[in-house]
Design a protein around this motif. Sequence first.
Motif, PDB file in Angstrom:
ATOM      1  N   LYS A  95      -2.218   4.535 -17.961  1.00  0.00           N
ATOM      2  CA  LYS A  95      -3.300   5.142 -17.176  1.00  0.00           C
ATOM      3  C   LYS A  95      -3.392   4.511 -15.799  1.00  0.00           C
ATOM      4  CE  LYS A  95      -6.298   6.333 -21.067  1.00  0.00           C
ATOM      5  NZ  LYS A  95      -6.032   5.273 -22.069  1.00  0.00           N
ATOM      6  N   ARG A  96      -2.927   3.271 -15.673  1.00  0.00           N
ATOM      7  CA  ARG A  96      -3.057   2.555 -14.411  1.00  0.00           C
ATOM      8  C   ARG A  96      -1.759   2.531 -13.611  1.00  0.00           C
ATOM      9  NH1 ARG A  96      -7.108  -0.933 -13.363  1.00  0.00           N
ATOM     10  NH2 ARG A  96      -8.845  -0.981 -14.826  1.00  0.00           N
ATOM     11  N   HIS A  97      -0.631   2.417 -14.313  1.00  0.00           N
ATOM     12  CA  HIS A  97       0.634   2.282 -13.593  1.00  0.00           C
ATOM     13  C   HIS A  97       1.694   3.217 -14.188  1.00  0.00           C
ATOM     14  CE1 HIS A  97      -0.979  -1.080 -11.384  1.00  0.00           C
ATOM     15  NE2 HIS A  97      -1.395  -1.616 -12.528  1.00  0.00           N
ATOM     16  N   ALA A  98       2.337   3.956 -13.273  1.00  0.00           N
ATOM     17  CA  ALA A  98       3.294   4.970 -13.711  1.00  0.00           C
ATOM     18  C   ALA A  98       4.424   4.379 -14.545  1.00  0.00           C
ATOM     19  CB  ALA A  98       3.874   5.674 -12.490  1.00  0.00           C
ATOM     20  N   PHE A  99       4.752   3.093 -14.312  1.00  0.00           N
ATOM     21  CA  PHE A  99       5.860   2.459 -15.031  1.00  0.00           C
ATOM     22  C   PHE A  99       5.642   2.506 -16.545  1.00  0.00           C
ATOM     23  CE2 PHE A  99       7.903  -1.540 -16.636  1.00  0.00           C
ATOM     24  CZ  PHE A  99       9.213  -1.166 -16.372  1.00  0.00           C
ATOM     25  N   PHE A 100       4.362   2.541 -16.955  1.00  0.00           N
ATOM     26  CA  PHE A 100       4.073   2.540 -18.392  1.00  0.00           C
ATOM     27  C   PHE A 100       3.729   3.936 -18.909  1.00  0.00           C
ATOM     28  CE2 PHE A 100       2.975  -1.646 -16.692  1.00  0.00           C
ATOM     29  CZ  PHE A 100       3.842  -2.427 -17.438  1.00  0.00           C
ATOM     30  N   ASP A 101       3.781   4.920 -17.986  1.00  0.00           N
ATOM     31  CA  ASP A 101       3.444   6.284 -18.363  1.00  0.00           C
ATOM     32  C   ASP A 101       4.718   7.012 -18.786  1.00  0.00           C
ATOM     33  OD1 ASP A 101       2.199   8.641 -18.787  1.00  0.00           O
ATOM     34  OD2 ASP A 101       1.959   9.163 -16.673  1.00  0.00           O
ATOM     35  N   PHE A 102       5.192   6.719 -19.964  1.00  0.00           N
ATOM     36  CA  PHE A 102       6.393   7.374 -20.480  1.00  0.00           C
ATOM     37  C   PHE A 102       6.172   7.690 -21.958  1.00  0.00           C
ATOM     38  CE2 PHE A 102       8.622   4.056 -23.030  1.00  0.00           C
ATOM     39  CZ  PHE A 102       7.771   2.999 -22.781  1.00  0.00           C
ATOM     40  N   ASP A 103       7.094   8.454 -22.514  1.00  0.00           N
ATOM     41  CA  ASP A 103       6.946   8.876 -23.907  1.00  0.00           C
ATOM     42  C   ASP A 103       7.320   7.723 -24.836  1.00  0.00           C
ATOM     43  OD1 ASP A 103       6.710  10.261 -26.257  1.00  0.00           O
ATOM     44  OD2 ASP A 103       8.702  11.179 -26.094  1.00  0.00           O
ATOM     45  N   LEU A 125       1.603 -12.230 -26.339  1.00  0.00           N
ATOM     46  CA  LEU A 125       0.566 -11.588 -25.516  1.00  0.00           C
ATOM     47  C   LEU A 125       0.813 -11.860 -24.033  1.00  0.00           C
ATOM     48  CD1 LEU A 125      -2.659 -12.257 -27.605  1.00  0.00           C
ATOM     49  CD2 LEU A 125      -1.525 -10.061 -27.193  1.00  0.00           C
ATOM     50  N   SER A 126       1.209 -13.093 -23.741  1.00  0.00           N
ATOM     51  CA  SER A 126       1.421 -13.443 -22.349  1.00  0.00           C
ATOM     52  C   SER A 126       2.702 -12.791 -21.809  1.00  0.00           C
ATOM     53  CB  SER A 126       1.411 -14.956 -22.260  1.00  0.00           C
ATOM     54  OG  SER A 126       2.171 -15.433 -21.315  1.00  0.00           O
ATOM     55  N   ALA A 127       3.690 -12.563 -22.678  1.00  0.00           N
ATOM     56  CA  ALA A 127       4.890 -11.830 -22.252  1.00  0.00           C
ATOM     57  C   ALA A 127       4.535 -10.372 -21.962  1.00  0.00           C
ATOM     58  CB  ALA A 127       5.972 -11.912 -23.330  1.00  0.00           C
ATOM     59  N   MET A 128       3.603  -9.807 -22.757  1.00  0.00           N
ATOM     60  CA  MET A 128       3.117  -8.451 -22.455  1.00  0.00           C
ATOM     61  C   MET A 128       2.433  -8.431 -21.095  1.00  0.00           C
ATOM     62  SD  MET A 128       1.500  -7.075 -26.051  1.00  0.00           S
ATOM     63  CE  MET A 128       0.715  -5.633 -25.304  1.00  0.00           C
ATOM     64  N   LEU A 129       1.637  -9.480 -20.814  1.00  0.00           N
ATOM     65  CA  LEU A 129       0.953  -9.564 -19.523  1.00  0.00           C
ATOM     66  C   LEU A 129       1.976  -9.649 -18.391  1.00  0.00           C
ATOM     67  CD1 LEU A 129      -1.769  -9.919 -17.978  1.00  0.00           C
ATOM     68  CD2 LEU A 129      -1.402 -12.383 -18.166  1.00  0.00           C
ATOM     69  N   GLY A 130       3.024 -10.461 -18.581  1.00  0.00           N
ATOM     70  CA  GLY A 130       4.074 -10.573 -17.565  1.00  0.00           C
ATOM     71  C   GLY A 130       4.734  -9.236 -17.306  1.00  0.00           C
ATOM     72  N   THR A 131       5.025  -8.491 -18.382  1.00  0.00           N
ATOM     73  CA  THR A 131       5.623  -7.167 -18.245  1.00  0.00           C
ATOM     74  C   THR A 131       4.671  -6.230 -17.514  1.00  0.00           C
ATOM     75  OG1 THR A 131       6.924  -7.483 -20.262  1.00  0.00           O
ATOM     76  CG2 THR A 131       6.578  -5.215 -19.539  1.00  0.00           C
ATOM     77  N   TYR A 132       3.374  -6.351 -17.844  1.00  0.00           N
ATOM     78  CA  TYR A 132       2.368  -5.499 -17.202  1.00  0.00           C
ATOM     79  C   TYR A 132       2.318  -5.777 -15.699  1.00  0.00           C
ATOM     80  CZ  TYR A 132      -2.037  -3.417 -15.863  1.00  0.00           C
ATOM     81  OH  TYR A 132      -2.979  -2.674 -15.214  1.00  0.00           O
ATOM     82  N   VAL A 133       2.295  -7.067 -15.339  1.00  0.00           N
ATOM     83  CA  VAL A 133       2.221  -7.425 -13.913  1.00  0.00           C
ATOM     84  C   VAL A 133       3.479  -6.941 -13.193  1.00  0.00           C
ATOM     85  CG1 VAL A 133       2.172  -9.354 -12.273  1.00  0.00           C
ATOM     86  CG2 VAL A 133       0.645  -9.354 -14.253  1.00  0.00           C
ATOM     87  N   TYR A 134       4.631  -7.039 -13.849  1.00  0.00           N
ATOM     88  CA  TYR A 134       5.852  -6.493 -13.235  1.00  0.00           C
ATOM     89  C   TYR A 134       5.665  -4.996 -12.956  1.00  0.00           C
ATOM     90  CZ  TYR A 134      10.294  -4.207 -12.746  1.00  0.00           C
ATOM     91  OH  TYR A 134      11.287  -3.403 -12.282  1.00  0.00           O
ATOM     92  N   GLY A 135       5.149  -4.277 -13.946  1.00  0.00           N
ATOM     93  CA  GLY A 135       4.952  -2.832 -13.785  1.00  0.00           C
ATOM     94  C   GLY A 135       4.000  -2.513 -12.639  1.00  0.00           C
ATOM     95  N   ALA A 136       3.045  -3.445 -12.398  1.00  0.00           N
ATOM     96  CA  ALA A 136       2.055  -3.215 -11.341  1.00  0.00           C
ATOM     97  C   ALA A 136       2.625  -3.491  -9.954  1.00  0.00           C
ATOM     98  CB  ALA A 136       0.825  -4.088 -11.595  1.00  0.00           C
ATOM     99  N   VAL A 137       3.547  -4.473  -9.846  1.00  0.00           N
ATOM    100  CA  VAL A 137       4.009  -4.876  -8.504  1.00  0.00           C
ATOM    101  C   VAL A 137       5.459  -4.469  -8.237  1.00  0.00           C
ATOM    102  CG1 VAL A 137       2.432  -6.855  -8.515  1.00  0.00           C
ATOM    103  CG2 VAL A 137       4.820  -7.176  -9.219  1.00  0.00           C
ATOM    104  N   ARG A 138       6.074  -3.738  -9.152  1.00  0.00           N
ATOM    105  CA  ARG A 138       7.523  -3.507  -9.053  1.00  0.00           C
ATOM    106  C   ARG A 138       7.940  -2.808  -7.761  1.00  0.00           C
ATOM    107  NH1 ARG A 138       9.656   1.468 -11.165  1.00  0.00           N
ATOM    108  NH2 ARG A 138      11.481   0.353 -11.914  1.00  0.00           N
ATOM    109  N   SER A 139       7.058  -1.966  -7.191  1.00  0.00           N
ATOM    110  CA  SER A 139       7.454  -1.259  -5.970  1.00  0.00           C
ATOM    111  C   SER A 139       7.597  -2.220  -4.795  1.00  0.00           C
ATOM    112  CB  SER A 139       6.427  -0.177  -5.644  1.00  0.00           C
ATOM    113  OG  SER A 139       5.165  -0.778  -5.428  1.00  0.00           O
ATOM    114  N   LYS A 140       7.021  -3.421  -4.919  1.00  0.00           N
ATOM    115  CA  LYS A 140       7.117  -4.396  -3.829  1.00  0.00           C
ATOM    116  C   LYS A 140       8.286  -5.354  -4.011  1.00  0.00           C
ATOM    117  CE  LYS A 140       2.108  -4.387  -3.054  1.00  0.00           C
ATOM    118  NZ  LYS A 140       1.706  -3.562  -4.210  1.00  0.00           N
ATOM    119  N   LEU A 141       8.983  -5.269  -5.158  1.00  0.00           N
ATOM    120  CA  LEU A 141      10.081  -6.198  -5.443  1.00  0.00           C
ATOM    121  C   LEU A 141      11.423  -5.558  -5.081  1.00  0.00           C
ATOM    122  CD1 LEU A 141       8.930  -7.329  -9.010  1.00  0.00           C
ATOM    123  CD2 LEU A 141       8.685  -8.628  -6.905  1.00  0.00           C
TER     124      LEU A 141
END
Lengths: 192, 137
Positions: free
Chosen positions: A48-56, B119-135
């Motif tokens: 819902k927040r980031h497209a990277f996780f918006d997949f099937d 849980l913290s590895a999930m958080l790391g993956t999440y943060v990557y997904g949030a900032v990936r366009s800048k990397l």
Amino acid sequence: MSWLSGSWHWSVSGAMIAATMFLLLYAGRTFGFSSNLRTMCSIAGAGKRHAFFDFDWKAQRWNLVFAAGAIIGGYLAFFVFPNPEPVEISASTINWLAGMGITAPADTGSSSSYVPPELYATDQIFTLRGLVALVGGGFLIGFGTRWAGGCTSGHAITGLSNLQLPSLIAVIGFFAGGLLMTWLFLPFILAI
Amino acid sequence: MRILYYLFLGIVFGFVMTKSEAISWYRIQEMFRFESFHMYGIIGTAVVLGVIGIALMKRFDVKTYKGSELNLKNKDWSVPRYLFGGTIFGLGWALTGACPGPLFTLLGQGIWAIGVVILSAMLGTYVYGAVRSKLPH
């Protein structure tokens, strides 16, 4: 049945990991464990927040089942067919760890000999050292593996087996980071 | 039934990783200190057999059970992505003594602290997904 409980030779283990990869390929899948972390973020609603996780993510359910199997396999190998001997590492590694106050595998007592109680005993979650190692280490794994597009299974095993240059670069990175941690940063983190 | 196939493969994988001690923090330190051949033997055997097996599968045009092509997509070319991402992953691998597969397998040993790492590895993956366009990729 003693072969089931004792530790296994590296060649047997290596061959069975390769076999796992072949059987996943035959099923039309690919051997890559870290994709599960992304799937779990999607299930938790990150799409819902980031497209990277918006997949099937439902197309990745097989991999979650594989991960559940890995937990069960760990349970069976540790509790149902336990190895009476502790994890056997070289004397020089034990000496190096002892110098930093880390318990040797043979002296972990009632807890698992696979991990040092100084980091992995449950009450370490609430110490500064435990938090730095567990939370910090986990974050580095999750962030790094997704940026690199794979982990040990996806790059070091599958990618190298398929002779992919990107995977070789990733594996060089894995080892550069690992050597930096073990030789440079770990002694400071363990001293916290 | 297909679920059972993946469950079975996962169980075998977790069993092998435990019996080979590849999920042990101690084994990872020993590997990065070059004080044993054990881990190199495991990865080396898997890769050598993997190279031979995949070459044979391609040579004899082996298909999946459904008759489709094998899922071996070529990775996009880049250096910074694999080198920087790989190095960050390596730092975490040596610190926790576990990569993503062992994280789950160790949970089966009842080491609850590993749940914090997951849980913290999930958080790391999440943060990557949030900032990936800048990397760089």
